[in-house]
Every structure is written in structure tokens, then in C-alpha cells.
Scaffold this motif. Structure first.
Motif, PDB file in Angstrom:
ATOM      1  N   PRO A 101       0.851  -1.332  -0.193  1.00  0.00           N
ATOM      2  CA  PRO A 101      -0.149  -0.071   0.106  1.00  0.00           C
ATOM      3  C   PRO A 101       0.880   1.170   0.070  1.00  0.00           C
ATOM      4  O   PRO A 101       2.092   1.232   0.217  1.00  0.00           O
ATOM      5  CB  PRO A 101      -0.797  -0.021   1.264  1.00  0.00           C
ATOM      6  N   VAL A 102       0.336   2.572  -0.499  1.00  0.00           N
ATOM      7  CA  VAL A 102       0.826   3.757  -0.390  1.00  0.00           C
ATOM      8  C   VAL A 102       0.038   4.540   0.217  1.00  0.00           C
ATOM      9  O   VAL A 102      -1.052   4.795   0.144  1.00  0.00           O
ATOM     10  CB  VAL A 102       1.300   4.253  -1.974  1.00  0.00           C
ATOM     11  N   LYS A 103       0.747   5.562   1.156  1.00  0.00           N
ATOM     12  CA  LYS A 103       0.080   6.570   1.687  1.00  0.00           C
ATOM     13  C   LYS A 103      -0.314   7.713   0.682  1.00  0.00           C
ATOM     14  O   LYS A 103       0.883   8.529   0.458  1.00  0.00           O
ATOM     15  CB  LYS A 103       0.548   6.972   2.820  1.00  0.00           C
ATOM     16  N   GLU A 107      -5.027   8.718   3.564  1.00  0.00           N
ATOM     17  CA  GLU A 107      -5.556   7.405   3.164  1.00  0.00           C
ATOM     18  C   GLU A 107      -4.374   6.520   2.850  1.00  0.00           C
ATOM     19  O   GLU A 107      -3.213   7.009   2.354  1.00  0.00           O
ATOM     20  CB  GLU A 107      -6.532   7.503   2.158  1.00  0.00           C
ATOM     21  N   MET A 108      -4.763   5.286   3.067  1.00  0.00           N
ATOM     22  CA  MET A 108      -3.824   4.030   2.544  1.00  0.00           C
ATOM     23  C   MET A 108      -4.562   3.594   1.398  1.00  0.00           C
ATOM     24  O   MET A 108      -5.596   3.037   1.356  1.00  0.00           O
ATOM     25  CB  MET A 108      -3.468   3.212   3.509  1.00  0.00           C
ATOM     26  N   LEU A 109      -3.908   4.051   0.227  1.00  0.00           N
ATOM     27  CA  LEU A 109      -4.326   3.065  -1.124  1.00  0.00           C
ATOM     28  C   LEU A 109      -3.643   1.774  -1.106  1.00  0.00           C
ATOM     29  O   LEU A 109      -2.501   1.679  -0.969  1.00  0.00           O
ATOM     30  CB  LEU A 109      -4.319   4.043  -2.202  1.00  0.00           C
ATOM     31  N   PHE A 110      -4.528   0.806  -1.254  1.00  0.00           N
ATOM     32  CA  PHE A 110      -4.005  -0.585  -1.667  1.00  0.00           C
ATOM     33  C   PHE A 110      -4.918  -1.108  -2.734  1.00  0.00           C
ATOM     34  O   PHE A 110      -5.987  -0.819  -3.267  1.00  0.00           O
ATOM     35  CB  PHE A 110      -4.265  -1.409  -0.286  1.00  0.00           C
ATOM     36  N   VAL A 111      -4.186  -2.415  -3.164  1.00  0.00           N
ATOM     37  CA  VAL A 111      -4.930  -3.055  -4.411  1.00  0.00           C
ATOM     38  C   VAL A 111      -5.569  -4.163  -3.539  1.00  0.00           C
ATOM     39  O   VAL A 111      -5.095  -4.890  -2.780  1.00  0.00           O
ATOM     40  CB  VAL A 111      -3.611  -3.596  -5.306  1.00  0.00           C
ATOM     41  N   GLN A 112      -6.861  -4.589  -4.050  1.00  0.00           N
ATOM     42  CA  GLN A 112      -7.722  -5.435  -3.564  1.00  0.00           C
ATOM     43  C   GLN A 112      -7.010  -6.597  -4.054  1.00  0.00           C
ATOM     44  O   GLN A 112      -6.437  -6.732  -4.866  1.00  0.00           O
ATOM     45  CB  GLN A 112      -9.070  -5.033  -4.140  1.00  0.00           C
ATOM     46  N   ALA A 113      -7.634  -7.652  -3.086  1.00  0.00           N
ATOM     47  CA  ALA A 113      -6.917  -9.100  -3.106  1.00  0.00           C
ATOM     48  C   ALA A 113      -7.188  -9.556  -4.647  1.00  0.00           C
ATOM     49  O   ALA A 113      -6.412 -10.130  -5.155  1.00  0.00           O
ATOM     50  CB  ALA A 113      -7.625 -10.002  -2.184  1.00  0.00           C
ATOM     51  N   ALA A 114      -8.064  -9.316  -5.276  1.00  0.00           N
ATOM     52  CA  ALA A 114      -8.378  -9.834  -6.932  1.00  0.00           C
ATOM     53  C   ALA A 114      -7.326  -8.888  -7.598  1.00  0.00           C
ATOM     54  O   ALA A 114      -7.326  -9.206  -8.957  1.00  0.00           O
ATOM     55  CB  ALA A 114      -9.696  -9.858  -7.231  1.00  0.00           C
ATOM     56  N   GLY A 115      -6.755  -7.846  -7.317  1.00  0.00           N
ATOM     57  CA  GLY A 115      -5.988  -7.017  -8.243  1.00  0.00           C
ATOM     58  C   GLY A 115      -6.349  -6.025  -9.073  1.00  0.00           C
ATOM     59  O   GLY A 115      -5.736  -5.460  -9.744  1.00  0.00           O
ATOM     60  N   LYS A 116      -7.520  -5.707  -9.239  1.00  0.00           N
ATOM     61  CA  LYS A 116      -8.244  -4.755  -9.994  1.00  0.00           C
ATOM     62  C   LYS A 116      -8.965  -3.684  -9.525  1.00  0.00           C
ATOM     63  O   LYS A 116      -9.353  -2.815 -10.197  1.00  0.00           O
ATOM     64  CB  LYS A 116      -9.132  -5.777 -10.771  1.00  0.00           C
ATOM     65  N   GLY A 146      -5.090  -6.538 -13.898  1.00  0.00           N
ATOM     66  CA  GLY A 146      -4.623  -6.533 -12.620  1.00  0.00           C
ATOM     67  C   GLY A 146      -3.405  -5.582 -12.302  1.00  0.00           C
ATOM     68  O   GLY A 146      -2.841  -4.994 -13.252  1.00  0.00           O
ATOM     69  N   ILE A 147      -3.120  -5.420 -11.098  1.00  0.00           N
ATOM     70  CA  ILE A 147      -1.975  -4.302 -10.749  1.00  0.00           C
ATOM     71  C   ILE A 147      -0.869  -5.175 -10.191  1.00  0.00           C
ATOM     72  O   ILE A 147      -1.170  -5.892  -8.948  1.00  0.00           O
ATOM     73  CB  ILE A 147      -2.442  -3.078  -9.867  1.00  0.00           C
ATOM     74  N   THR A 148       0.537  -4.818 -10.407  1.00  0.00           N
ATOM     75  CA  THR A 148       1.625  -5.368  -9.748  1.00  0.00           C
ATOM     76  C   THR A 148       2.470  -4.370  -8.749  1.00  0.00           C
ATOM     77  O   THR A 148       2.856  -5.106  -7.995  1.00  0.00           O
ATOM     78  CB  THR A 148       2.504  -5.871 -10.674  1.00  0.00           C
ATOM     79  N   GLN A 149       1.914  -3.108  -8.826  1.00  0.00           N
ATOM     80  CA  GLN A 149       2.838  -2.190  -8.062  1.00  0.00           C
ATOM     81  C   GLN A 149       2.167  -0.948  -8.327  1.00  0.00           C
ATOM     82  O   GLN A 149       1.476  -0.565  -9.120  1.00  0.00           O
ATOM     83  CB  GLN A 149       4.295  -2.280  -8.555  1.00  0.00           C
ATOM     84  N   LEU A 150       2.314  -0.040  -6.963  1.00  0.00           N
ATOM     85  CA  LEU A 150       1.786   1.360  -6.753  1.00  0.00           C
ATOM     86  C   LEU A 150       2.881   2.135  -6.397  1.00  0.00           C
ATOM     87  O   LEU A 150       3.856   1.746  -5.653  1.00  0.00           O
ATOM     88  CB  LEU A 150       0.877   1.271  -5.715  1.00  0.00           C
ATOM     89  N   ALA A 151       2.917   3.469  -6.700  1.00  0.00           N
ATOM     90  CA  ALA A 151       3.763   4.567  -6.453  1.00  0.00           C
ATOM     91  C   ALA A 151       3.100   5.661  -6.587  1.00  0.00           C
ATOM     92  O   ALA A 151       2.189   5.949  -7.206  1.00  0.00           O
ATOM     93  CB  ALA A 151       4.990   4.659  -7.729  1.00  0.00           C
ATOM     94  N   HIS A 152       3.383   6.557  -5.417  1.00  0.00           N
ATOM     95  CA  HIS A 152       2.821   8.037  -5.397  1.00  0.00           C
ATOM     96  C   HIS A 152       3.872   8.954  -5.398  1.00  0.00           C
ATOM     97  O   HIS A 152       4.816   8.999  -4.799  1.00  0.00           O
ATOM     98  CB  HIS A 152       2.201   8.060  -4.081  1.00  0.00           C
TER      99      HIS A 152
END
Length: 166
Positions: A101-103, A107-116, A146-152
Motif C-alpha cells: 500500500p501507499v499513503k 488514506e492508505m491506497l491498496f490493491v484489493q485481493a483480486a488485483g483490479k 490487474g496491478i503489480t505495483q503502486l507508486a505515489h
């Protein structure tokens, strides 16, 4: 071995199977339990199912992201977590993927378990608690398969970047 962890109130918190452990205060390699306030803490994340802990994020409260939901752990009013003083609340049932997750703001944004989907766990005054609304609700197609990585990026404009599986 622990797969995630964070520091809060001079303790190292990590996952141990389906439990959350916090080191002895100031002694980050000592996880021996006890009843004194500075002893290590060990507690399970109680829910209707056993969920693997995916992420632990420290902030004003300790946020715990599992496969099946999101939890918040705190001590008492203006007191830290101790072996005899812990409050755990089940805040959301989105479930988290393995993407860190990224702040963004409060808020903490995160990818849901299904990835979408990308929910945003944060405190909501209107419900007097935490909620995790879907931030991709108006553009669900944007996450593709789906998503594999987040960056802010904070400056010059707040932007969330996501790496898709394709």
C-alpha cells in the motif's frame, strides 16, 4: 519468517503466521511475551476466517491488511499497545493483494485481493470509523487484468502510478 512489518511506539511489528507480534520496547529482536507494558505483544487478528497478513502499516493507529479484510489495532485512549491493552477492530472487508500500500494524504491506497480495484482505507467522520471506498469505481477498466505495483508522486501534482500486469 515475517513477510511484512513496520515500527510504531518503539516496537517492531511483524506478522507471524496469522498473528501480529510486536517486539519488546526498544529491543527489536526480542519477541518474548510477558505482561509488563514494555514486554513483547502477540495477538491474533480475529475474524470469521483465518486470513494471511499481507501488510502492516504504522500511523496514528496500526493498520493491518489481510487477504480477507482490513483491521486497525490501537492501545487505549492516548496510550500505546501493550500486552494487556489492545483494541482490534475489523474496519473493512475489501481484502488486500501482495502489492505494498501507499499513503496518499490521510488514506492508505491498496490493491484489493483480486488485483483490479484500488480502495482507500481512511478515517471517515461521517461514519465515525474507517472505510475503504473504491477509488477506481468510475474507471474500473483502467486497471486492466490487474496491478503489480503502486507508486505515489507528491509534487508538482499528487499522482498515483500503477504498474499493470500487461
Amino acid at each position: 519468517y515475517a513477510s511484512t512489518g513496520d515500527f510504531k511506539d518503539d516496537r517492531l511489528y511483524a506478522n507471524a503466521g496469522f498473528r501480529l507480534v510486536g517486539s519488546k520496547v526498544g529491543d527489536y529482536e526480542n519477541f518474548a511475551g510477558g505482561v509488563n507494558d514494555d514486554d513483547a505483544v502477540i495477538f491474533g487478528i480475529n475474524s470469521k476466517t483465518i486470513n494471511a497478513i499481507r501488510h502492516i502499516v504504522a500511523g496514528p493507529d496500526l493498520q493491518v491488511f489481510t487477504v480477507g479484510g482490513e483491521f486497525v489495532a490501537r492501545g487505549g485512549t492516548e496510550t500505546p499497545i501493550t500486552p494487556t491493552n489492545i483494541q482490534k477492530t475489523d474496519e473493512s472487508t475489501s481484502g488486500a493483494s501482495s502489492v505494498r500500500p501507499v499513503k496518499v494524504g490521510n488514506e492508505m491506497l491498496f490493491v484489493q485481493a483480486a488485483g483490479k480495484k484500488i480502495p482507500a482505507l481512511g478515517y471517515r467522520y461521517e461514519v465515525d470509523g474507517f472505510a475503504s471506498p473504491d477509488r477506481t469505481v468510475f474507471a474500473s477498466h483502467i486497471t486492466g487484468a490487474g496491478i503489480t505495483q503502486l507508486a505515489h508522486q507528491k509534487e508538482p501534482d499528487s499522482t498515483l502510478y500503477a504498474v499493470r500486469t500487461d
